[in-house]
Design a protein around this motif. Structure first.
Motif, PDB file in Angstrom:
ATOM      1  N   LEU A 817       0.835  -1.304  -0.115  1.00 59.07           N
ATOM      2  CA  LEU A 817       0.085   0.098   0.068  1.00 59.07           C
ATOM      3  C   LEU A 817       0.903   1.361  -0.008  1.00 59.07           C
ATOM      4  N   GLN A 818       1.977   1.430   0.701  1.00 58.90           N
ATOM      5  CA  GLN A 818       2.779   2.497   0.904  1.00 58.90           C
ATOM      6  C   GLN A 818       3.450   2.512  -0.722  1.00 58.90           C
ATOM      7  N   PHE A 819       4.013   1.414  -1.174  1.00 63.50           N
ATOM      8  CA  PHE A 819       4.547   1.566  -2.658  1.00 63.50           C
ATOM      9  C   PHE A 819       3.180   2.118  -3.656  1.00 63.50           C
ATOM     10  N   MET A 820       2.046   1.674  -3.649  1.00 62.08           N
ATOM     11  CA  MET A 820       1.167   2.346  -4.245  1.00 62.08           C
ATOM     12  C   MET A 820       0.968   4.021  -3.982  1.00 62.08           C
ATOM     13  N   LYS A 821       1.085   4.094  -2.561  1.00 61.04           N
ATOM     14  CA  LYS A 821       0.799   5.651  -2.487  1.00 61.04           C
ATOM     15  C   LYS A 821       1.938   6.498  -3.041  1.00 61.04           C
ATOM     16  N   MET A 822       3.137   5.778  -2.887  1.00 55.19           N
ATOM     17  CA  MET A 822       4.054   6.432  -3.565  1.00 55.19           C
ATOM     18  C   MET A 822       4.209   6.686  -5.041  1.00 55.19           C
ATOM     19  N   ILE A 823       3.720   5.820  -5.906  1.00 55.13           N
ATOM     20  CA  ILE A 823       3.379   6.117  -7.335  1.00 55.13           C
ATOM     21  C   ILE A 823       2.256   7.303  -7.433  1.00 55.13           C
ATOM     22  N   ALA A 824       1.239   7.117  -6.578  1.00 55.71           N
ATOM     23  CA  ALA A 824       0.346   8.020  -6.645  1.00 55.71           C
ATOM     24  C   ALA A 824       0.819   9.617  -6.445  1.00 55.71           C
ATOM     25  N   GLU A 825       1.688   9.686  -5.439  1.00 54.70           N
ATOM     26  CA  GLU A 825       2.347  11.061  -5.264  1.00 54.70           C
ATOM     27  C   GLU A 825       3.336  11.457  -6.279  1.00 54.70           C
ATOM     28  N   VAL A 826       3.899  10.492  -6.962  1.00 59.45           N
ATOM     29  CA  VAL A 826       4.775  10.797  -8.028  1.00 59.45           C
ATOM     30  C   VAL A 826       4.190  11.377  -9.124  1.00 59.45           C
ATOM     31  N   LEU A 827       2.826  10.751  -9.589  1.00 57.98           N
ATOM     32  CA  LEU A 827       2.065  10.892 -10.883  1.00 57.98           C
ATOM     33  C   LEU A 827       1.271  12.464 -10.259  1.00 57.98           C
ATOM     34  N   LYS A 828       0.990  12.548  -9.159  1.00 62.81           N
ATOM     35  CA  LYS A 828       0.325  13.961  -8.851  1.00 62.81           C
ATOM     36  C   LYS A 828       1.507  15.163  -9.032  1.00 62.81           C
ATOM     37  N   SER A 829       2.779  14.994  -8.583  1.00 62.09           N
ATOM     38  CA  SER A 829       3.576  15.710  -8.832  1.00 62.09           C
ATOM     39  C   SER A 829       4.177  16.359  -9.991  1.00 62.09           C
ATOM     40  N   ASN A 830       3.982  15.460 -10.963  1.00 64.88           N
ATOM     41  CA  ASN A 830       4.138  15.323 -12.649  1.00 64.88           C
ATOM     42  C   ASN A 830       5.772  15.217 -12.633  1.00 64.88           C
ATOM     43  N   ARG A 831       6.572  14.576 -11.771  1.00 65.73           N
ATOM     44  CA  ARG A 831       7.976  14.426 -11.846  1.00 65.73           C
ATOM     45  C   ARG A 831       8.150  13.056 -11.965  1.00 65.73           C
ATOM     46  N   ASP A 832       9.329  12.812 -12.520  1.00 68.82           N
ATOM     47  CA  ASP A 832       9.751  11.409 -12.863  1.00 68.82           C
ATOM     48  C   ASP A 832       8.451  10.391 -13.452  1.00 68.82           C
ATOM     49  N   PHE A 833       8.018  11.002 -14.342  1.00 72.51           N
ATOM     50  CA  PHE A 833       6.643  10.380 -15.016  1.00 72.51           C
ATOM     51  C   PHE A 833       6.894   9.109 -15.568  1.00 72.51           C
ATOM     52  N   GLU A 834       7.971   8.882 -16.230  1.00 71.69           N
ATOM     53  CA  GLU A 834       8.246   7.593 -16.998  1.00 71.69           C
ATOM     54  C   GLU A 834       8.491   6.557 -15.904  1.00 71.69           C
ATOM     55  N   LEU A 835       9.278   7.030 -14.936  1.00 71.51           N
ATOM     56  CA  LEU A 835       9.387   6.002 -14.054  1.00 71.51           C
ATOM     57  C   LEU A 835       8.402   5.450 -13.248  1.00 71.51           C
ATOM     58  N   ALA A 836       7.571   6.417 -12.872  1.00 70.22           N
ATOM     59  CA  ALA A 836       6.246   5.953 -12.052  1.00 70.22           C
ATOM     60  C   ALA A 836       5.574   5.034 -12.905  1.00 70.22           C
ATOM     61  N   GLU A 837       5.466   5.255 -14.339  1.00 73.94           N
ATOM     62  CA  GLU A 837       4.838   4.405 -15.063  1.00 73.94           C
ATOM     63  C   GLU A 837       5.170   3.158 -15.376  1.00 73.94           C
ATOM     64  N   ALA A 838       6.532   3.107 -15.332  1.00 74.17           N
ATOM     65  CA  ALA A 838       7.129   1.805 -15.488  1.00 74.17           C
ATOM     66  C   ALA A 838       6.979   0.911 -14.135  1.00 74.17           C
ATOM     67  N   TYR A 839       7.184   1.657 -12.785  1.00 71.93           N
ATOM     68  CA  TYR A 839       7.210   0.734 -11.718  1.00 71.93           C
ATOM     69  C   TYR A 839       5.801   0.245 -11.543  1.00 71.93           C
ATOM     70  N   MET A 840       4.748   1.033 -11.949  1.00 73.66           N
ATOM     71  CA  MET A 840       3.469   0.448 -11.554  1.00 73.66           C
ATOM     72  C   MET A 840       3.142  -0.467 -12.599  1.00 73.66           C
ATOM     73  N   SER A 841       3.518  -0.402 -13.868  1.00 71.89           N
ATOM     74  CA  SER A 841       3.389  -1.638 -14.537  1.00 71.89           C
ATOM     75  C   SER A 841       4.059  -3.123 -14.213  1.00 71.89           C
ATOM     76  N   VAL A 842       5.346  -2.899 -13.591  1.00 71.07           N
ATOM     77  CA  VAL A 842       5.843  -3.868 -12.593  1.00 71.07           C
ATOM     78  C   VAL A 842       5.067  -4.537 -11.917  1.00 71.07           C
ATOM     79  N   LEU A 843       4.468  -3.454 -10.864  1.00 68.85           N
ATOM     80  CA  LEU A 843       3.807  -3.887  -9.760  1.00 68.85           C
ATOM     81  C   LEU A 843       2.486  -4.817 -10.115  1.00 68.85           C
ATOM     82  N   LEU A 844       1.756  -4.384 -11.159  1.00 63.23           N
ATOM     83  CA  LEU A 844       0.514  -4.743 -11.742  1.00 63.23           C
ATOM     84  C   LEU A 844       0.751  -6.217 -12.208  1.00 63.23           C
ATOM     85  N   LYS A 845       1.919  -6.387 -13.008  1.00 65.58           N
ATOM     86  CA  LYS A 845       2.362  -7.519 -13.609  1.00 65.58           C
ATOM     87  C   LYS A 845       2.887  -8.564 -12.707  1.00 65.58           C
TER      88      LYS A 845
END
Length: 892
Positions: A817-845
């Protein structure tokens, strides 16, 4: 902050040898050689007499050097009100301050140094202690000191000469005037010790030379120099009773002191006054220097006892008119000056500087004349030239036009001399032209193949010559190319098109080899053309106009593609950078501006004290060379963008360019008495705006292969199985010792006596390093440290850390849950966009089914989806719009 250029840094100057200050000579026992010291403005040069090689260049002074003197250990220079003592020509050892006016005379006097300023205030300094030993003040209305000299064998005594013709002998140890000499009713310009004791030679401003006995105050003999003031005197000490005198006209006369008559002469030994002259002790050699920027060594080996030139070190005696880099390595500069000479200056070593000679109507006849005699066959100065390296080994590869002449001369870079060709069309010969002096060659161009020279004239004619034979090969137009004066000619790289520009404001494009009336097209630039400058490797042509603007024309399309306006004076020259990105222009408003051709904007500008008359960029892009009005040297400016990262921004052409001092012979970041300046470097922020999506800047290999990491591992699997390490006796941690295994008990809980001796761990969780950092964010939800840690890991470790978040991997539901919150905060800040998307894809996979089955994770997955869509949808719309526009333009 001191004003400076963003692109160009002052490097150094070329072509300076000497100025109006007399040379100084030192004998160095360790080298067994005489060293020559000459002044070149704010620094001084040291040359070795054996090969006339430049040994060292001093540091820069805050102002121009006003006088110099030397002794066995130091070179003393005065700049303004301060005196500096230099060791080995470059090491500053002592500084003497105390004068209130600029210093004009100095003399090294044993352990003391004597200095006199403009107000005739004399100071005696202790050299080592830098303390003041004695002060004397002379009334300028009665005894204005003009010369300072120490008579040989006169202990503690100096001889002072005045501008009113009187002399005084002083004892400095007692600060007492010993004797006053009546003088000769004319100002004393120089005093020199004769080989005989008590005898000195005195030079006066009216041209008289007095050989005077100081002991008896009697004039032994007197000579009269016919060409004005005596600027220097020297006596030979090698057994010949000869005195040499120099004047302001550059002539040198040798006087026979026994016969009391002229022994021989050196007419026009220098183009300027003979400011310094020294006969070396016990050698038949004489050194001379002059403001004509030359240093000469003469040897007395002529049959009549006269001197001939043995060695020379020289630069231009007049300011350069035209400079261009020659060759692809960017180390040689061709320079033509107002003294009718053409020279080669090497940017790496002055040993390779060469002279191609002075332009002459008859080179062979001029060569037979003795050096120093005025040549009536000398041609007017070169105002423009062009050169190519393609055929320089086979025939002349330089063509030059001269001030006011219709003929064009050829020169050979390989042979270092002027050629025999004089290119002039038959229509301008004397028999076909009533007044030949009305015709003048105004511009020229040498084709890149090295075979043809195209010359434009003020009559509107344009002719083509073969530079190998000098034969006329054709003309453009019938009968003229333009009805007005031709201002510029150029050709393309393949010799297909010839471009001519005239004062009528027209650019005409002609077929290179064609009938004289075959005009391809013409372009109206609406103003009189001032000059043309083409790029050797593409189809860009810079057209300078009389309204102070410059246009860039594409030769292929024959259209104006850029136009730059901002100069407030007449354009003098322009040059392209080697990569064709910049166009650098110079103007009589004393500014040098750099224009960015792709954007059409001004990106850099600076101003100098004197107007730049010619500029050129080296083929390597490292250096910009400039020549300026009334300056004898060529100035080099380093391109800082090749050595450091510089962000250029657009400048307004209406802004006043910053004034930058000229580079000296050796550039130093710190000049004497100049405070240090702070130049703050611009640092770009990590995120320009929070509304814009910002990428991390990491290499794509760090995140792009995360979804296929299993396939990558399979392909990179080693052929041999890994070796199993030697197992410990059982699972408890051990430490290595010299004998047997010992258990690591430093983390064990202490036990009291009587209790169980079993070891219990403090915590049963087995989080990884990233898991522990993530677990520590439960209360704060500050994920900066976690994200920074993931950026340092490679793709395999990132995949391992994400798979370790699940309970079966050693993690927990709260950790996921903390990892998912971290991805959400990164997407909200509009920084490190491609890393957040890649990490979220690995998590869901890796944990998609587990997240769907877990209620708390499934509920937060909806919020994570909303954050993702809020960031991705606007970006997707912009990307699709851009792709559609590019597809449409490509199809059109």
């Amino acid at each position: 902050m001191a004003p400076s250029s963003k692109i160009f840094l002052p490097s150094r100057s070329l072509g300076y040898v000497s100025n109006h200050l007399p040379l100084r000579v030192r004998y160095i026992k360790a080298r067994k050689e005489h060293l020559i010291v000459t002044c070149v403005g704010k620094s001084f040069h040291t040359y070795g007499i054996t090969h006339f090689g430049l040994l060292s260049v001093s540091g820069l002074h805050s102002k121009d050097i006003t006088c110099m003197t030397t002794d066995a250990f130091h070179v003393y220079t005065a700049s303004g009100n301060t005196i500096y003592a230099w060791r080995r020509g470059t090491e500053l050892k002592h500084t003497y301050r105390g004068h209130e006016h600029p210093i004009v005379l100095m003399l090294a006097f044993g352990v003391h140094l004597i200095s006199i300023d403009e107000s005739s205030h004399l100071k005696v300094w202790d050299i080592k202690g830098e303390s003041l030993f004695l002060e004397l003040t002379f009334d300028r209305n009665v005894f204005p000191v003009s010369v300072l000299m120490h008579p040989s064998t006169y202990l503690n005594k100096i001889l002072l000469g005045s501008a009113k013709g009187t002399m005084q002998l002083w004892n400095l140890n007692q600060a007492k005037l010993i004797y006053s000499f009546e003088g000769w009713d004319a100002g004393i310009s120089c005093i020199e010790q004769a080989p005989a004791l008590d005898v000195v030679g005195v030079g006066l401003v009216n041209g008289r030379i007095i050989i005077h006995n100081l002991k008896f105050d009697e004039t032994i003999m007197e000579f009269q120099q016919d060409w004005g003031m005596v600027t220097s005197l020297s006596f030979r000490s090698d057994g010949h009773p000869i005195m040499a005198s120099g004047g302001i006209s550059g002539h040198i006369v040798f006087w026979d002191l026994e016969a009391r008559r002229v022994s021989s002469q050196l007419p026009s030994a220098h183009d300027g006054a003979v400011s310094g002259m020294v006969c070396l002790p016990n050698e038949p050699l004489m050194l001379t220097s002059s403001p004509d920027n030359t240093l000469k060594l003469w040897i007395f080996d002529m049959t009549d006892g006269g001197a001939r030139l043995l060695r020379i070190r020289e630069g231009h005696s007049a300011s350069p008119n035209h400079i261009r880099f020659h060759g692809a390595n960017g180390s040689n500069i061709l320079s033509a000056a107002s003294d009718s000479s053409l020279r080669i200056f090497n940017t790496r070593s002055e040993q390779f500087n060469k002279s191609l000679g002075k332009a002459s109507y008859n080179r062979k006849s001029s060569k037979k004349r003795k050096r120093g005699i005025e040549d009536p066959l000398k041609m007017p100065p070169i105002v423009k030239f062009t050169s190519e390296t393609t055929r320089e080994k086979e025939w002349d590869n330089i063509a030059a036009l001269h001030l006011g002449l219709p003929m064009v001369t050829s020169w050979s870079y390989d042979k270092k001399k002027m050629g025999d060709l004089k290119l002039l069309p038959e229509r301008f010969h004397k028999k076909n032209l009533k007044n030949m002096w009305d015709v003048e060659a105004t511009c020229l161009c040498l084709t890149q193949c090295g075979n043809f020279v195209i010359v434009g004239y003020n009559t509107g004619h344009v002719d083509r010559f073969n530079i190998q034979s000098g034969i006329w090969r054709g003309t453009y137009g019938d009968p003229k190319a333009h009805e007005s004066s031709i201002r510029g000619v150029a050709t393309d790289g393949l010799n297909q098109v010839t471009i001519t520009g005239g004062s009528d404001g027209l650019l005409k494009f002609w077929r290179f080899k064609t009938k004289k009336d075959e005009l391809l097209s013409q372009l109206n630039v609406e103003e009189s053309v001032s000059f043309l400058r083409s790029h050797s490797e593409n189809a860009m042509l810079a057209v300078g106009l009389d309204d102070f603007t410059i246009s860039v024309v594409d030769i292929d399309t024959q259209r104006v593609v850029r136009k730059f306006a901002g100069h407030t004076g007449q354009l003098t020259d322009a040059t392209f950078s080697p990569d064709s990105r910049w166009l650098i222009t110079s103007s009589m408003d004393c500014s040098i501006r750099t224009w960015n051709i792709p954007s059409g904007l001004l990106v850099d500008q600076f101003a100098t004290e004197a107007a730049p008359i010619s500029i050129d960029m080296s083929p390597t892009g490292e250096t910009l060379a400039t020549a300026h009005v009334d300056y004898l040297g060529i100035f080099l400016w380093s391109n800082k963008t090749l050595f450091q990262k510089i962000a250029l921004k657009a400048l307004s052409p209406e802004e006043e360019p910053p004034l930058i001092e000229f580079p000296e012979t050796e550039y130093k970041e710190e000049c004497l008495d100049v405070p240090e300046t702070d130049d703050t470097e611009f640092i770009s922020p990590d995120q320009i705006s929070k509304d814009l999506i910002t990428l991390s800047g990491l290499a794509s290999s760090r995140w792009q292969n995360l979804l296929n990491i299993d396939l990558v591992k399979q392909r990179n699997k080693p052929k041999a199985p890994p070796k199993v390490p030697k197992a410990a006796p059982f699972f408890l941690p051990t430490v290595s010792t010299l004998s047997t295994f010992e258990f690591d008990l430093k983390n064990a809980l202490p036990t009291e006596e009587g209790e169980s001796k079993m070891l219990f761990p403090q915590d049963f969780t087995n989080f990884s390093a990233f898991g522990r950092k993530l677990d520590a964010t439960r209360g704060s939800n500050d994920f900066c440290e976690c994200m920074a840690h993931l950026k340092t890991l490679g793709p395999s470790m990132v995949d391992f850390e994400i798979k370790s978040l699940a309970p079966e991997g050693g993690g927990s539901v709260d950790l996921m849950l903390q990892f998912m919150k971290m991805i959400a905060e990164v997407l909200k800040s509009n920084r490190d966009f491609e890393l957040a998307e890649a990490y979220m894809s690995v998590l869901l996979k890796s944990h998609g089914s587990f997240i769907a089955q877990t209620e708390v994770l499934g509920n937060f997955l909806l919020e994570l989806k909303n954050r993702h869509m809020a960031a991705w949808v606007p970006l997707q719309e912009d990307l699709m719009y851009t792709i559609c526009v590019l597809k449409h333009l490509t199809n059109v």
